[in-house]
Design an enzyme around this catalytic site. Structure first.
Site, PDB file in Angstrom:
ATOM      1  N   LYS A 211       0.843  -1.201   0.000  1.00 26.41           N
ATOM      2  CA  LYS A 211       0.000   0.000   0.000  1.00 26.41           C
ATOM      3  C   LYS A 211       0.878   1.250   0.000  1.00 26.41           C
ATOM      4  O   LYS A 211       0.683   2.157  -0.791  1.00 26.41           O
ATOM      5  CB  LYS A 211      -0.911  -0.031   1.233  1.00 26.41           C
ATOM      6  CG  LYS A 211      -1.818   1.167   1.332  1.00 26.41           C
ATOM      7  CD  LYS A 211      -2.793   1.051   2.493  1.00 26.41           C
ATOM      8  CE  LYS A 211      -3.499   2.396   2.692  1.00 26.41           C
ATOM      9  NZ  LYS A 211      -4.460   2.398   3.774  1.00 26.41           N
ATOM     10  N   GLU A 217      10.366  -4.814   4.680  1.00 23.43           N
ATOM     11  CA  GLU A 217      10.405  -6.218   4.265  1.00 23.43           C
ATOM     12  C   GLU A 217      10.098  -6.358   2.779  1.00 23.43           C
ATOM     13  O   GLU A 217      10.806  -7.053   2.040  1.00 23.43           O
ATOM     14  CB  GLU A 217       9.366  -7.045   5.048  1.00 23.43           C
ATOM     15  CG  GLU A 217       9.664  -7.229   6.524  1.00 23.43           C
ATOM     16  CD  GLU A 217       9.106  -6.119   7.392  1.00 23.43           C
ATOM     17  OE1 GLU A 217       8.825  -5.019   6.866  1.00 23.43           O
ATOM     18  OE2 GLU A 217       8.956  -6.343   8.609  1.00 23.43           O
ATOM     19  N   GLU A 369      -4.929  -6.511  14.672  1.00 21.64           N
ATOM     20  CA  GLU A 369      -4.383  -5.207  14.286  1.00 21.64           C
ATOM     21  C   GLU A 369      -5.503  -4.159  14.360  1.00 21.64           C
ATOM     22  O   GLU A 369      -5.254  -2.997  14.609  1.00 21.64           O
ATOM     23  CB  GLU A 369      -3.780  -5.268  12.870  1.00 21.64           C
ATOM     24  CG  GLU A 369      -2.797  -4.139  12.585  1.00 21.64           C
ATOM     25  CD  GLU A 369      -1.936  -4.370  11.351  1.00 21.64           C
ATOM     26  OE1 GLU A 369      -0.806  -4.863  11.480  1.00 21.64           O
ATOM     27  OE2 GLU A 369      -2.398  -4.048  10.247  1.00 21.64           O
ATOM     28  N   HIS A 400      -6.271 -33.027  17.951  1.00 18.28           N
ATOM     29  CA  HIS A 400      -5.187 -33.826  18.534  1.00 18.28           C
ATOM     30  C   HIS A 400      -4.070 -32.949  19.075  1.00 18.28           C
ATOM     31  O   HIS A 400      -2.952 -33.421  19.265  1.00 18.28           O
ATOM     32  CB  HIS A 400      -4.665 -34.804  17.487  1.00 18.28           C
ATOM     33  CG  HIS A 400      -5.725 -35.785  17.075  1.00 18.28           C
ATOM     34  ND1 HIS A 400      -5.955 -36.958  17.757  1.00 18.28           N
ATOM     35  CD2 HIS A 400      -6.674 -35.722  16.111  1.00 18.28           C
ATOM     36  CE1 HIS A 400      -6.973 -37.603  17.197  1.00 18.28           C
ATOM     37  NE2 HIS A 400      -7.427 -36.859  16.197  1.00 18.28           N
ATOM     38  N   LYS A 524       9.296  -1.178  14.100  1.00 12.77           N
ATOM     39  CA  LYS A 524       9.872  -0.917  12.772  1.00 12.77           C
ATOM     40  C   LYS A 524      11.009   0.088  12.893  1.00 12.77           C
ATOM     41  O   LYS A 524      12.083  -0.082  12.318  1.00 12.77           O
ATOM     42  CB  LYS A 524       8.805  -0.294  11.864  1.00 12.77           C
ATOM     43  CG  LYS A 524       7.769  -1.212  11.298  1.00 12.77           C
ATOM     44  CD  LYS A 524       7.003  -0.426  10.231  1.00 12.77           C
ATOM     45  CE  LYS A 524       5.696  -1.062   9.868  1.00 12.77           C
ATOM     46  NZ  LYS A 524       4.868  -0.216   9.013  1.00 12.77           N
TER      47      LYS A 524
HETATM   48  O1  F6P Z   1       1.917  -4.277   9.862  1.00 10.38           O
HETATM   49  C1  F6P Z   1       1.678  -2.927   9.612  1.00 10.38           C
HETATM   50  C2  F6P Z   1       1.214  -2.729   8.212  1.00 10.38           C
HETATM   51  O2  F6P Z   1       1.115  -1.356   8.033  1.00 10.38           O
HETATM   52  C3  F6P Z   1      -0.119  -3.421   7.911  1.00 10.38           C
HETATM   53  O3  F6P Z   1      -1.213  -2.728   8.339  1.00 10.38           O
HETATM   54  C4  F6P Z   1      -0.019  -3.569   6.442  1.00 10.38           C
HETATM   55  O4  F6P Z   1      -0.963  -4.493   5.960  1.00 10.38           O
HETATM   56  C5  F6P Z   1       1.413  -4.025   6.297  1.00 10.38           C
HETATM   57  O5  F6P Z   1       2.106  -3.247   7.259  1.00 10.38           O
HETATM   58  C6  F6P Z   1       2.000  -3.862   4.942  1.00 10.38           C
HETATM   59  O6  F6P Z   1       1.980  -2.525   4.526  1.00 10.38           O
HETATM   60  P1  F6P Z   1       2.171  -2.139   3.009  1.00 10.38           P
HETATM   61  O7  F6P Z   1       1.064  -2.749   2.226  1.00 10.38           O
HETATM   62  O8  F6P Z   1       2.130  -0.638   2.985  1.00 10.38           O
HETATM   63  O9  F6P Z   1       3.505  -2.659   2.555  1.00 10.38           O
END
Ligand code: F6P
Length: 560
Positions: A211, A217, A369, A400, A524
């Site tokens: 987003k 990551e 979340e 189990h 983060k």
């Molecule tokens: O874990 C925090 C967060 O902001 C989530 O809400 C989101 O889904 C995820 O990181 C990934 O964010 P992005 O889509 O901006 O990479």
């Protein structure tokens, strides 16, 4: 800004407190409730689109249901739902509208948001996604060496991963033959190594889903996968080792999904190959936006449309059904009943459908979340417990492993059992229909949890007196059973939307902003601060607390 209402000061809260203290007037309440009302199951079973939902094995009476619905009324759940649907900025701390419901509105609808028509925007992007999906599926979209795409890798994390991977796994029987999706999320390099293993870069297409397009990551993994793919093409002699050849290859093998199209371009992806969405779609509410592009490729535009239709059917039900027939409202309020009046601190989701094996993990982000908050949307402290822990595993594996604790432990763990009537892979074991044996477990577990087994019943089986207590099942362990005919794209959409709205209901009663996630920020930031220390910067190491410094030092001493 609408001030959150303190649920604990409402008349309904007082009533529920009283009802809770008189509820457990002796053991085996559910047995007695069922005995007293032969129509209990019928009265508490509701149909919601394709979902058949039995609430009767909950710790519920008409009086409790009415008080819960009064609480929803007194905390203005319906008003806030309407505010959400109409695009008001109910995500207060980020000053945003919350409009995942607009993602599944039919094209004939319209919704003005922040000066534009959200439905028009949604369908414009959907068309682009469908066109892309069709091209990949038909083989018209070719890699740089002219070969059709066989594997789609989605690189993303959180909402940009959990929804797509869960839905892909759930809908495996609908995936086009010869196409495979893989999902890289963890920054642990093992994830990318394992997921790219055995793949041919010439037939691999990568979707970078983020987003914000800033997530550490995802961007790290995106760069690593780009290097893997381009180096692989060069090593195979498929492209020349020049910048231009690499640029051309990126255009054929990388697309992006993001709200930040400028950042997509900076990464080197042509905006023509980018699918947008909007700040009013929360990450954990985004699988039905362009974030689901990998799914649209896998199951095709028609399947994706059915998926969206499932969400929409539940949205309409949540908006219009009478409170006493409104499934998301009732399930959300039941969760309030258990969290706040029974002190339940967790909630199990137990799919009796192997393909739903990632559904509990998906729900963990959606619910925790969203509702793992201790301040309300006006910044004041919450007045009661919020955000229970969601967890689960598919049955019968869980039986189990951890069901023992649900049956006989000291904690109350409400559980949702989910099953489908028609399996994707029918099988027989001699005379036995294996799916029927499987579902017998589903039916047996909720009955055992509800009705238990008394000491008298245990003794009647001739059990040695010394072990009678160990073999007694107290019962009154609440469950909701959700059934559908089959796990189709539409049914999956319905299930997801159901839990989205359950989560929403709980958030409103608690007065919290279910759509921000500030709690993820600190870790983060600290990771970036600690990184130089991990790489050997002594000064950075000194500025750490003694525990962190000593752990980093141990790591450095042991790293080969
Ligand atoms: O874990 C925090 C967060 O902001 C989530 O809400 C989101 O889904 C995820 O990181 C990934 O964010 P992005 O889509 O901006 O990479």
């Amino acid at each position: 800004m609408q001030t959150p209402i303190d649920a604990t000061r409402t008349p309904a809260w007082g009533k529920l407190t009283d009802l809770r203290s008189t509820f457990a007037d002796g053991p085996h309440k559910l047995r007695r409730l069922f005995d007293a009302d032969p129509k209990r199951a019928e009265r508490y079973t509701l149909d919601l689109a394709d979902l058949h939902v039995d609430l009767s094995k909950n710790l519920l009476t008409d009086e409790i249901r009415d008080a819960l619905l009064d609480l929803a009324d007194q905390t203005k759940v319906a008003e806030r739902r309407d505010a959400m649907y109409s695009g008001e900025h109910i995500n207060v701390t980020e000053d945003r509208a919350v409009l995942h419901t607009a993602l599944r509105r039919p094209e004939s609808d319209s919704l003005t948001v922040d000066g534009g028509d959200a439905v028009v925007d949604v369908h414009e992007v959907l068309k682009k996604v469908y066109d892309f999906a069709d091209k990949v599926r038909s083989g018209e979209w070719k890699g740089v060496t002219g070969k059709p795409i066989r594997t789609v890798i989605n690189v993303g994390i959180g909402g940009s991963d959990l929804g797509p991977v869960m839905a892909y796994e759930a809908l495996k029987p609908y995936v086009q033959e010869g196409l495979e999706c893989r999902f890289i999320s963890n920054i642990d390099p093992t994830d990318a190594a394992v997921k790219t293993a055995g793949l041919d870069p010439e037939t691999t297409l990568v979707i970078i889903a983020s987003k914000t397009f800033t997530t550490l990551e995802t961007l790290t993994n995106a760069r690593c996968v780009r290097a893997w793919l381009l180096d692989g093409l060069v090593a195979a002699g498929a492209i020349e080792d020049t910048e231009e050849a690499r640029r051309v290859a990126v255009a054929k093998h990388f697309v992006a999904v993001s709200t930040a199209l400028d950042k997509v371009e900076e990464f080197g992806i042509d905006p023509v190959n980018a699918f947008g969405f909007w700040s009013w779609v929360g990450g954990r509410y985004s699988v039905d936006s362009a974030v689901g592009t990998s799914l649209a490729v896998a199951i095709g535009p028609k399947g994706f449309e059915e998926f969206l239709a499932g969400f929409h059917a539940v949205d309409e039900h949540f908006a219009a059904a009478a409170p006493e027939r409104n499934v998301p409202l009732l399930m959300g309020m039941l969760n309030i009943w258990y969290v706040n009046f029974w002190k339940a601190d967790s909630h199990a989701v137990l799919p009796y459908a192997q393909y739903l094996h990632r559904f509990p993990a998906y729900l963990q982000q959606l619910t925790m979340e969203s509702n793992g908050k201790s301040v309300r949307w006006d910044g004041s402290a919450v007045t009661t417990d919020t955000g229970e822990i969601f967890w689960g595993e598919p049955g019968t594996n869980g039986q189990h492993a951890f069901y023992q604790l649900i049956h006989q432990g000291t904690r109350l763990i409400p559980a949702d059992f989910i099953a489908v009537a028609n399996p994707a892979h029918p099988a027989r074991d001699g005379e036995t229909d294996v799916h029927e044996l499987f579902l017998s477990n589903f039916f047996a577990q909720t009955a055992a949890l509800a009705f238990g087994k008394t000491a008298g019943e245990v003794r009647a089986e001739g059990t040695d007196e010394a072990i009678v207590p160990a073999r007694v099942f107290p019962g009154d362990r609440p469950t909701t059973s959700i059934m559908a005919s089959e796990l189709s794209p539409k049914v999956l959409g319905e299930l997801i939307a159901l839990y989205e709205h359950i989560t929403f209901v709980q958030g409103v009663v608690w007065g919290i902003d279910s759509f921000d996630q500030w709690g993820v920020e600190l870790g983060k930031k600290l990771a970036l601060q600690i990184a130089p220390a991990v790489s050997g910067d002594e000064k950075a190491l000194e500025s750490q607390d003694s525990s962190t410094a000593s752990l980093v030092t141990w790591y450095r001493d042991h790293r080969r």
